[in-house]
Scaffold this motif. Structure first.
Motif: not given
Length: 382
Positions: A180-209
């Motif tokens: 259930x927490x994984x479902x709760x946490x999806x919005x936060x990860x989506x926002x985190x990806x959005x934040x990373x996309x707004x930085x000056x990073x040339x590339x973003x790599x995402x790893x989940x276990x």
């Protein structure tokens, strides 16, 4: 408790032990009284866990309605064994255990982006990347951030490390709570990806276990169906290691996402006992990480790494395999994949490091169907 329920409960305990081990604490409450670690790994944190006043675990298992941001410096112990996370539930010793050496809260998205950009600017242009790691089930905050630091250190990751901590209960009996927490946490990860996309990073790599892969797929789906799909184009690679996701659920998620970020890689193992038992608990419905339908994954444009015969093929082999570390750190894995994508027409590659990497031939790489088709055409023309 009826025998059938007791049996099911015991099975669940075995599953969860795949991501288990002794519970860790950060050691922040006594940092001045200890010696020095061998190395320091800076880790930025975005988390949907609630803040805690307990420095041993500054973020709890409670679910936060908003993201919290921080930066930690994690000490790698003097006697660290690559692939291991040496941790203690008591006073950690920096010569023998992972420890948090410093902790600073960051106030809001704007400041978090600014600090990520500062860290990116300190790196050579080719290393101005953000590496987002999403932990698995049965992890408290210290367990998860230490694993991130171990991967960053042992794989010699030059990118800015960004840890996404979703509110796992960090206890064996809390499998349903974690799901259930994984479902709760999806919005936060989506926002985190959005934040990373707004930085000056040339590339973003995402790893989940493990169950973290479920959080990853749900976050990508959320971005795709909410009109924020442009952020997916900023992802320069996605890796799901031992994903604890039902195959039918994964197909539905992938269909909703549409075009998956590329390259997209999944690490599977037929010897993953944790996922094998998870399949039984789910009534026989296979998990993606068990490698039961590699052809389907290939058809979705996914590269599959079969680690069944690599260093035991365990649930956490992606983080603990010395062979895989050697392949990545000396570039052998990348060179093998590129070479065979350009020259082979077989749907599989048997990685062969020769005398350079002992055991490398145990790794099998399944190329996406789109590459196989292209190579077949090239082979026919030749």
């Amino acid at each position: 408790m009826p025998t059938s329920r007791l049996f099911a409960f015991l099975i669940v305990l075995v599953i969860l032990s795949g991501c288990g081990g002794p519970r860790a604490i950060t050691g922040l409450e006594s940092v001045s009284a200890r010696g020095e670690p061998a190395a320091i790994v800076p880790i930025f944190v975005s988390t949907s866990r609630e803040r805690s006043d307990n420095l041993a675990l500054p973020y709890s298992a409670e679910r936060s309605q908003k993201l919290n941001f921080a930066k930690f410096d994690i000490g790698i112990p003097q006697h660290h064994v690559p692939g291991s996370v040496e941790k203690s539930g008591r006073m950690p010793d920096p010569e023998r255990h992972f420890t948090a050496r410093s902790y600073r809260q960051i106030d809001g998205r704007k400041q978090f982006i600014a600090q990520l950009n500062e860290a990116l600017a300190l790196r050579a242009p080719e290393h101005r990347e953000i590496f987002i790691f999403v932990h698995g089930y049965n992890n408290n905050f210290a367990d998860s951030i230490f694993r991130n630091a171990q991967i960053t250190h042992d794989y010699n990751v030059k990118s800015v490390a960004l840890h996404y901590a979703w509110p796992s209960g960090g206890a064996l009996p809390l499998y349903v709570f974690d799901r259930d927490s994984a479902l709760v946490g999806r919005d936060g990860l989506a926002e985190t990806i959005e934040i990373a996309a707004q930085t000056n990073a040339r590339r973003i790599v995402l790893v989940g276990h493990s169950m973290g892969s479920y959080v990853v797929m749900e976050a990508l789906r959320d971005l795709a169906i909410s009109g924020r799909g442009r952020h997916l184009k900023r992802l320069g690679g996605v890796v799901l290691a031992a994903p604890d996701i039902d195959m039918d659920v994964f197909e539905s998620q992938a269909n909703d996402i549409g075009e998956l970020p590329q390259p997209f890689m999944i690490v599977v193992s037929r010897r993953d006992r944790a996922l094998g038992i998870s399949t039984r608990v789910a009534g026989g419905h296979p998990r993606v990480g068990s490698g039961s339908d590699i052809a389907f994954l290939q058809s979705k444009g996914i590269t599959v790494l079969d680690v069944s015969d690599l260093d035991g093929g365990r649930h956490g082999v992606f983080a603990s395999s010395p062979t895989l570390m050697d392949l990545v750190n000396n570039g052998q894995l990348l060179r093998t994949t590129i070479r065979d994508e350009q020259t082979a027409v077989s749907p599989t590659i048997l990685a062969d490091g020769g005398a350079v990497i002992e055991g490398a031939a145990s790794l099998v790489i399944f190329l996406p169907s789109r590459i196989i088709g292209r190579l077949a055409i090239v082979g026919a023309v030749r």
